[in-house]
Design an enzyme around this catalytic site. Structure first.
Site, PDB file in Angstrom:
ATOM      1  N   GLY A   1     -32.036  24.287  21.354  1.00  0.00           N
ATOM      2  CA  GLY A   1     -31.109  24.956  22.255  1.00  0.00           C
ATOM      3  C   GLY A   1     -31.837  25.475  23.460  1.00  0.00           C
ATOM      4  N   GLY A   2     -31.154  26.315  24.223  1.00  0.00           N
ATOM      5  CA  GLY A   2     -31.676  26.846  25.467  1.00  0.00           C
ATOM      6  C   GLY A   2     -33.162  27.165  25.444  1.00  0.00           C
ATOM      7  N   PHE A   3     -33.578  28.012  24.524  1.00  0.00           N
ATOM      8  CA  PHE A   3     -34.948  28.495  24.620  1.00  0.00           C
ATOM      9  C   PHE A   3     -35.779  28.202  23.391  1.00  0.00           C
ATOM     10  CE2 PHE A   3     -32.174  30.976  27.256  1.00  0.00           C
ATOM     11  CZ  PHE A   3     -32.803  30.853  28.482  1.00  0.00           C
ATOM     12  N   GLY A   4     -35.270  27.526  22.438  1.00  0.00           N
ATOM     13  CA  GLY A   4     -36.061  27.250  21.253  1.00  0.00           C
ATOM     14  C   GLY A   4     -35.271  26.449  20.250  1.00  0.00           C
TER      15      GLY A   4
ATOM     16  N   LYS B   1     -31.515  31.005  16.052  1.00  0.00           N
ATOM     17  CA  LYS B   1     -32.269  30.522  17.195  1.00  0.00           C
ATOM     18  C   LYS B   1     -33.648  31.145  17.125  1.00  0.00           C
ATOM     19  CE  LYS B   1     -30.325  29.401  20.954  1.00  0.00           C
ATOM     20  NZ  LYS B   1     -30.059  28.916  22.315  1.00  0.00           N
TER      21      LYS B   1
ATOM     22  N   ASP C   1     -26.575  31.731  32.497  1.00  0.00           N
ATOM     23  CA  ASP C   1     -26.854  30.321  32.178  1.00  0.00           C
ATOM     24  C   ASP C   1     -25.604  29.643  31.639  1.00  0.00           C
ATOM     25  OD1 ASP C   1     -28.314  28.016  32.073  1.00  0.00           O
ATOM     26  OD2 ASP C   1     -29.429  28.520  30.256  1.00  0.00           O
TER      27      ASP C   1
ATOM     28  N   LEU D   1     -30.756  22.163  13.807  1.00  0.00           N
ATOM     29  CA  LEU D   1     -29.540  21.698  14.475  1.00  0.00           C
ATOM     30  C   LEU D   1     -29.869  21.056  15.806  1.00  0.00           C
ATOM     31  CD1 LEU D   1     -27.038  24.638  13.982  1.00  0.00           C
ATOM     32  CD2 LEU D   1     -26.829  22.350  13.070  1.00  0.00           C
ATOM     33  N   GLY D   2     -30.945  21.550  16.427  1.00  0.00           N
ATOM     34  CA  GLY D   2     -31.297  20.995  17.718  1.00  0.00           C
ATOM     35  C   GLY D   2     -32.190  21.937  18.478  1.00  0.00           C
TER      36      GLY D   2
ATOM     37  N   VAL E   1     -32.979  25.606  17.045  1.00  0.00           N
ATOM     38  CA  VAL E   1     -31.838  26.230  16.393  1.00  0.00           C
ATOM     39  C   VAL E   1     -31.696  25.633  14.997  1.00  0.00           C
ATOM     40  CG1 VAL E   1     -29.408  26.780  16.578  1.00  0.00           C
ATOM     41  CG2 VAL E   1     -30.735  26.405  18.632  1.00  0.00           C
TER      42      VAL E   1
END
Ligand SMILES: *[C@@H]1O[C@H](CO)[C@@H](O)[C@H](O)[C@H]1NC(C)=O
Ligand SMILES: *[C@@H]1O[C@H](CO)[C@@H](O)[C@H](O)[C@H]1NC(C)=O
Ligand SMILES: *[C@@H]1O[C@H](CO)[C@@H](O)[C@H](O)[C@H]1NC(C)=O
Ligand SMILES: *[C@@H]1O[C@H](CO)[C@@H](O)[C@H](O)[C@H]1NC(C)=O
Ligand SMILES: *[C@@H]1O[C@H](CO)[C@@H](O)[C@H](O)[C@H]1NC(C)=O
Ligand SMILES: *[C@@H]1O[C@H](CO)[C@@H](O)[C@H](O)[C@H]1NC(C)=O
Ligand SMILES: *[C@@H]1O[C@H](CO)[C@@H](O)[C@H](O)[C@H]1NC(C)=O
Ligand SMILES: *[C@@H]1O[C@H](CO)[C@@H](O)[C@H](O)[C@H]1NC(C)=O
Ligand SMILES: *[C@@H]1O[C@H](CO)[C@@H](O)[C@H](O)[C@H]1NC(C)=O
Ligand SMILES: *[C@@H]1O[C@H](CO)[C@@H](O)[C@H](O)[C@H]1NC(C)=O
Length: 688
Positions: free
Chosen positions: A353-356, A373, A469, A350-351, A358
């Protein structure tokens, strides 16, 4: 001296220029005296009897033999591939009786060295990174003696048509026909027999035929007939020749003769009887020893494979440590998540994300749509601490929070399983060129939702959870465009630096409360600061720090404050709304955004107050304190901020560059204004 060098240069230059061959026919009845016309590369050699040996039976070799000059294979005015046909005699002698590898191919390629190509299953043609890429312009007919499951090979004795890829577009088991008998005669490539092969391409019919024979007479029936227009795969000029490779198992690959012709009509056929003599098959005088060594070989291969499998199993096992068993929410088996995401296929990504990464997926048992995630983390201790946090946040449930369904740990990777939010994250619908423009009503509903979710985390749940965050990228939208906060608590995993006594400041530029860089301790007040930045973003449709904006509009808070002071606050509203918004609500959002952006933590409202203002239960004060930066704290900035001060320096360097561009007079006015306005601050708020 100089003229001589010049001369040498030109000689060198001309000898390097590939010379398009004028003759469209090649004929090699044996390869004696062909060193001018055939370029060898890798293990390939021409033996004294005229046989061209592409490889000997040593492991992992590559041998190339190409006609020295490129050949025109396309009509330059129409771009259509030309017809061609070729006939060659080959012989494959395996290392052990019937046990060899890997194979060879008749090939057309843009270069005669094929740099970067790999041996074994790649046949010296391609490598793992360019396999299947249409920019290769490699056409080949492979004669493969090993079954590679990776490329979907049909068996360990086949002929295949390869277009830029070793996954053949057409393949058949090796066989030949005898005229008058419609039954295919079995044939083993690595039988040590000399086999004649014809490859004919008719560009009018777009048909490629492969015919094999054990005699000089070409059978009138092909074993492979494939409809293909080669035009997109060929360049106008191509090198034509052969490539062979060996793998763990090896064979000697020999060519006894080769005939090639561009254009319609039959190629001149080779005459088996006039070709150089067959290589003498390796004789082992003691068949017993051969038998023993073959069985020993199999036994050792089996042992190695078993050991490798056991090791692989062991390495990939789900290690569940005692502390993991005590953790609350559902622990998913890794295999289940792997199945749900089709093996973490890039199609399901999907993309980032914040830390890794997804991934989206569907749980096989319940058919639930999920988002996974995948976070890598080196420190086991950090993970353990974080997982105990999961035990807590896994129990948090609110309609404006993205629900954590469960988790899984696999070596250094942590997998968090969430409900899938079909409308993605808010930033995608606010900035740049969003697919749909959110209306004011939708935006206000999202703001109310996020505010209520954050209030729940701060004050309504059994203990205070600090998000750490908050930003548009962490606000996810469900099917009904309700805003839901995601990733809460996740920043905690990354806060601890290598040295446990230091703390890194986590968060995102533009959302970081100024005190964070000094104390390093996230509080409910720093969450409120970030929420203020979010309010302004949603109303203005711009990022908190927008490097693309005009210098005086660079920092969103300052820009909004400027317009507020001028009494023209509504000018900052997102132009994409085209003036379609509720002015009362817009004023509340903008004013509240400014109040939450106050430099002093205690000057900001609490989430409880924010929620009341948004619900209209409380009216906002007429006068509001100026947000940070403006209060003329320039001199202080960056001093004593300790670890993570870089963020603040960065922020303040944006602001001080702003100061330099505005007149000192207006700054002085600001300072005066601020000291009088500060008196009306709401006070007695405690940060947790
Ligand atoms: C090889 O090239 C030479 C010219 O360099 C030509 O005379 C000869 O016919 C060619 N031999 C074959 C077998 O094509
Ligand atoms: C096989 O060919 C390779 C590469 O040309 C060479 O290093 C090796 O010595 C050869 N092995 C034998 C047994 O001739
Ligand atoms: C290329 O195609 C044009 C038009 O079909 C034809 O006139 C010409 O002879 C062709 N050239 C070659 C080399 O086949
Ligand atoms: C694969 O081959 C290409 C050339 O076709 C080369 O640029 C690339 O570096 C090679 N990749 C590897 C991993 O060897
Ligand atoms: C194919 O190769 C080209 C050039 O080597 C490269 O730019 C491109 O990314 C490759 N495509 C894929 C899908 O790997
Ligand atoms: C060859 O196979 C590839 C991958 O399977 C496919 O994309 C391509 O269209 C095929 N080409 C032809 C001419 O069938
Ligand atoms: C091939 O040749 C045989 C005799 O030589 C003939 O009987 C048969 O019909 C031919 N088949 C085709 C497909 O032309
Ligand atoms: C055709 O070939 C098959 C397989 O080799 C053989 O069994 C059969 O006798 C042949 N038929 C004729 C008519 O030669
Ligand atoms: C050819 O091979 C197939 C499968 O390997 C086998 O079933 C068939 O009997 C063989 N035919 C002959 C004539 O050997
Ligand atoms: C290929 O074989 C088909 C029959 O299988 C035949 O009609 C066609 O003419 C052949 N093409 C070439 C170029 O040999």
């Amino acid at each position: 001296m100089a003229p001589k060098l010049y001369f040498l240069f030109w000689v060198f230059f001309f000898s390097m220029v590939p010379f398009p061959s004028q003759s469209q026919e090649l004929f090699f009845n044996g390869f004696q005296h062909s060193s001018n016309n055939i370029s060898l590369n890798g293990a390939a050699e021409i033996e004294s009897n005229g046989i061209l040996r592409l490889t000997n039976d040593t492991s992992r070799l590559i041998g190339h033999a190409f006609h020295t000059f490129p050949i025109r294979l396309k009509n330059s005015s129409t771009g259509k591939a030309l017809s061609f046909s070729t006939n060659f005699a080959f012989c494959i002698v395996p290392e052990f009786q019937k046990l060899g590898g890997h194979g060879f191919a008749f090939a057309m390629a843009p270069s005669k060295e094929l740099p970067g190509a790999l041996p074994s299953q790649y046949l010296g043609l391609l490598n793992s990174s360019d396999n299947g890429n249409l920019t290769n312009h490699v056409f080949a007919v492979e004669f493969d003696t090993v079954r590679d499951f990776e490329f979907g090979d049909i068996n360990d004795n086949h002929v295949g048509v390869d277009l830029d890829s070793l996954v053949s577009n057409a393949s058949v088991p090796v066989a030949y026909f005898i005229d008058g008998n419609s039954t295919a005669q079995n044939l083993t490539l690595q039988s040590g027999r000399t086999i004649l092969a014809w490859i004919d391409y008719d560009s009018a019919d777009n048909q490629l035929n492969v015919t094999l024979s054990l005699s000089s007479k070409k059978s009138n029936r092909s074993i492979l007939s494939f409809g293909v227009d080669l035009s997109p795969y060929l360049n106008e000029f191509m090198y034509v020749g052969f490539s062979a490779s060996t793998g763990l198992l090896a064979s000697s690959h020999y060519l006894m003769g080769w005939s090639f012709k561009v254009g319609d009509g039959e190629v001149r056929s080779l005459d088996l009887s006039s070709l150089p003599a067959l290589p003498v098959p390796k004789k082992t005088n003691k068949p017993l020893i051969l038998g023993l060594s073959i069985s020993a070989f199999f036994v050792s291969i089996f042992a190695v494979l078993t050991a490798a499998y056991v090791f692989w199993k062991w390495k990939n096992r789900d290690v569940i440590e005692p502390w993991e068993r005590e953790i609350g929410p559902h622990r998913f088996p890794y295999e289940e998540l792997k199945k749900a995401t089709k093996g973490f296929s890039s199609k399901e990504l999907l993309g980032f994300g914040g830390f890794g990464r997804v991934y989206k997926g569907i749980l096989p048992k319940s058919n639930t749509q999920i988002a996974i995630k995948r976070i890598s983390h080196e420190s086991k201790q950090g993970l353990q601490e974080f997982l105990s946090e999961i035990a807590t946040i896994g129990r948090v449930r609110h309609r404006n929070l993205v629900q954590l369904l469960g988790w899984c740990r696999r070596r250094g990777d942590l997998l968090l399983v969430y409900d899938l939010m079909p409308n993605g994250s808010l930033d995608k619908l606010l900035f740049d060129e969003p697919k749909i423009i959110l209306s004011w009503d939708q935006r206000f509903k999202i703001i109310e939702g996020v505010s209520s979710g954050l209030l729940y985390l701060h004050e309504e749940w059994e203990k205070t959870v600090i998000h750490r965050d908050i930003k548009a990228g962490n606000v996810l939208l469900d099917a009904d465009l309700n805003g839901r906060l995601g990733d809460f608590g996740l920043a905690k995993l990354y806060e601890r630096g290598a040295n446990p006594s230091t703390t890194r400041v986590m968060g995102t530029m533009g959302y970081l409360a100024p005190e964070l860089t000094k104390t390093g301790k996230p509080t409910t007040c720093s969450d409120v600061y970030a929420f203020g930045a979010l309010l302004l973003e949603v109303a203005c449709g711009r990022r908190p720090i927008d490097p693309k904006a005009m210098p005086e509009e660079l920092i969103l808070v300052d820009f909004v404050w400027d317009r507020w002071r001028e009494g023209a606050i509504l000018e900052v509203m997102d132009p994409k709304l085209k003036g379609q918004y509720n002015e009362m609500e817009a004023m509340v959002v903008l004013k509240l955004g400014l109040m939450c952006s106050a430099d002093a933590p205690l000057a900001r409202p609490t989430m409880r107050q924010v929620d009341r203002y948004l619900q209209g239960e409380m009216s906002l004060p007429e006068v509001i304190p100026p947000p940070g930066g403006y209060a003329g704290k320039k001199g202080e900035s960056g001093s004593g901020s300790g670890d993570g001060g870089g963020f603040e320096d960065y922020l303040h360097s944006y602001r001080s560059s702003y100061f330099e561009k505005t007149s000192t007079v207006s700054t002085a006015v600001d300072i005066e204004a601020s000291s009088s306005l500060s008196l009306s601050l709401p006070t007695s708020v405690e940060c947790r």
